[in-house]
Design an enzyme around this catalytic site. Structure first.
Site, mmCIF file in Angstrom:
data_model
loop_
_atom_site.group_PDB
_atom_site.id
_atom_site.type_symbol
_atom_site.label_atom_id
_atom_site.label_comp_id
_atom_site.label_asym_id
_atom_site.label_seq_id
_atom_site.Cartn_x
_atom_site.Cartn_y
_atom_site.Cartn_z
ATOM 1 N N THR A 1 -7.066 -2.221 8.799
ATOM 2 C CA THR A 1 -5.984 -1.614 8.016
ATOM 3 C C THR A 1 -5.775 -0.273 8.666
ATOM 4 O O THR A 1 -6.676 0.226 9.319
ATOM 5 C CB THR A 1 -6.462 -1.349 6.562
ATOM 6 O OG1 THR A 1 -6.621 -2.582 5.905
ATOM 7 C CG2 THR A 1 -5.492 -0.496 5.782
ATOM 8 N N ARG B 1 -2.383 -13.737 -1.911
ATOM 9 C CA ARG B 1 -3.481 -12.791 -2.140
ATOM 10 C C ARG B 1 -3.031 -11.362 -1.777
ATOM 11 O O ARG B 1 -2.421 -11.138 -0.742
ATOM 12 C CB ARG B 1 -4.691 -13.187 -1.297
ATOM 13 C CG ARG B 1 -5.891 -12.242 -1.399
ATOM 14 C CD ARG B 1 -5.898 -11.211 -0.297
ATOM 15 N NE ARG B 1 -7.089 -10.365 -0.325
ATOM 16 C CZ ARG B 1 -7.274 -9.293 0.438
ATOM 17 N NH1 ARG B 1 -6.354 -8.944 1.298
ATOM 18 N NH2 ARG B 1 -8.369 -8.571 0.352
ATOM 19 N N GLY C 1 -4.526 -7.368 -1.519
ATOM 20 C CA GLY C 1 -5.726 -6.525 -1.509
ATOM 21 C C GLY C 1 -5.481 -5.180 -2.155
ATOM 22 O O GLY C 1 -4.607 -5.034 -3.020
ATOM 23 N N ASP C 2 -6.252 -4.199 -1.734
ATOM 24 C CA ASP C 2 -6.157 -2.881 -2.368
ATOM 25 C C ASP C 2 -5.072 -1.989 -1.781
ATOM 26 O O ASP C 2 -4.636 -1.039 -2.424
ATOM 27 C CB ASP C 2 -7.511 -2.159 -2.276
ATOM 28 C CG ASP C 2 -7.911 -1.879 -0.837
ATOM 29 O OD1 ASP C 2 -7.585 -2.709 0.034
ATOM 30 O OD2 ASP C 2 -8.552 -0.848 -0.583
ATOM 31 N N THR D 1 -10.531 1.416 3.329
ATOM 32 C CA THR D 1 -10.422 0.286 4.235
ATOM 33 C C THR D 1 -11.624 -0.617 3.964
ATOM 34 O O THR D 1 -12.638 -0.172 3.436
ATOM 35 C CB THR D 1 -10.371 0.753 5.708
ATOM 36 O OG1 THR D 1 -10.260 -0.382 6.557
ATOM 37 C CG2 THR D 1 -11.598 1.538 6.094
ATOM 38 N N GLY D 2 -11.475 -1.892 4.289
ATOM 39 C CA GLY D 2 -12.579 -2.812 4.053
ATOM 40 C C GLY D 2 -12.180 -3.926 3.097
ATOM 41 O O GLY D 2 -11.009 -4.306 3.019
ATOM 42 N N GLY E 1 -10.866 -5.377 0.240
ATOM 43 C CA GLY E 1 -9.978 -4.831 -0.779
ATOM 44 C C GLY E 1 -10.364 -5.189 -2.198
ATOM 45 O O GLY E 1 -10.210 -4.378 -3.122
#
Lengths: 151, 193
Positions: free
Chosen positions: A10, A38, A40-41, A61-62, A64
């Site tokens: 990201t 889907r 994510g964050d 990052t990572g 989510g």
């Protein structure tokens, strides 16, 4: 796990301008081969990105899902509001995620935060080794900086 | 301790006019604000910071800097950002982005397809709608109404290869998530965000 595979999943960016104002951005294609629909964050305010111009800003990052469940970047900014440094705020937010999910599970995924406060101080913290962030200002001329990590 | 060490090393090199004391970086007295500054995640942040810095070093607004900066990454072909990135399990690239300014305004798009710069659409959501987050087909429709071009629906060569490799090992349309798929998701969870 520190094999580079986690690199730039990201991009999140935080800036403090000449007028002393903060802003942030975050953009991603999400998890590779994710279930259709889907999310994510990254597009969620308070999870992937949060900016409070009085105190500071954070971006994540990572994985989510784990950041959403902890409202991660809002948590980082809240810690800065309580007077903690960006470094410490990122560390405490990572520790919160790890305590939510448990130590064993936390070894299987990556989450990292970077933060910038109103004074122009920066911080970062990750669950796993191998996370880095790029810094450009009058002191550091666009260098990659290795983040501290829990494991 | 690497960041601190490196920080101090750099702050003592050739910055005498700007930094009067090597301890500046360590203590950064609360009265002296270190600005402008930009930070961004991962190696790709280096390229993104370059464009952000063009804005900041000319006295520009942080909001413009963080938009211009990540547009660099959205334009480049990589695994995880922009239309050149890896797709979902149906082979379609769907993008998420958010932006937030100094007034606490925010805008975001989720699961948007065929738009090259979702960060700029997120900014339009913030500036031109009373909403914060638009998703899916509605987000794309909004982007088109704001003049963003619809890009072709195609995978980059690297994404196509990665997707085809993934298909070999993974069931295509599961009724529910199987253990095998759980493993596949786990194997790719490092690319998550």
């Amino acid at each position: 796990m520190n094999n580079g595979d986690w690199n730039h999943d990201t991009i999140g960016m935080l800036a403090l301008d000449q007028n002393g104002n903060l802003s942030g951005s975050c953009t991603t294609s999400g998890m590779a081969f994710k279930v259709r629909g889907r999310v994510g964050d990254s597009p969620i305010i308070g999870a992937g990105l949060y900016v409070d111009n009085t105190y500071g800003a954070a971006v994540s990052t990572g994985l989510g899902e784990e950041v959403i469940k902890s409202a991660g970047t809002h948590l980082v900014v809240e810690f800065m509001r309580q007077g903690l440094s960006p470094d410490k705020a990122c560390k405490l937010a990572v520790e919160r995620i790890v305590s939510r999910t448990g130590h064993t599970k936390a070894k299987t995924f990556q989450v990292a935060f970077i933060a910038l406060n109103k004074q122009g101080q920066v911080g970062a913290y990750a669950i796993q080794k191998g996370f880095s962030y790029a810094r450009q200002d009058a002191i550091i001329n666009n260098e990659l900086i290795a983040s501290k990590s829990m494991f | 301790m690497l960041p601190r060490r490196r920080f101090l090393q750099l702050s003592t090199l050739g910055l005498g006019g700007i930094i009067s004391s090597a301890s500046f970086g360590k203590t950064a007295s609360l009265k002296s604000v270190n600005k402008p500054i930009v930070i961004s995640t991962w190696d790709a942040g280096i390229a993104a910071n370059v464009d952000a810095w063009k804005v900041l070093s000319n006295g520009g607004r942080a909001l413009d800097a963080v938009e211009k900066g990540v547009m660099v990454t959205e334009s480049s072909i990589n695994c995880c950002v922009g239309l050149g990135a890896n797709p979902d399990r149906d082979g379609i690239v769907t993008l998420d982005a958010s932006i937030m300014d100094e007034h606490g305004n925010a805008g975001a798009v989720a699961a948007i397809e065929r738009i090259k710069h979702p960060i700029s659409v997120a900014r339009k959501v913030m500036e031109n709608t009373p909403h914060v987050l638009l998703a899916g087909a509605g987000a794309q429709e909004f982007a088109l109404s704001q003049g963003f071009p619809l890009e072709p629906q195609e995978l980059s060569p690297s994404a196509k290869k990665a997707y085809n490799d993934w298909l070999k090992k993974s069931e295509y349309k599961p009724k529910s998530i199987s253990n095998r798929e759980r493993a596949a998701i786990k194997a790719h969870s490092h690319r998550l965000n």
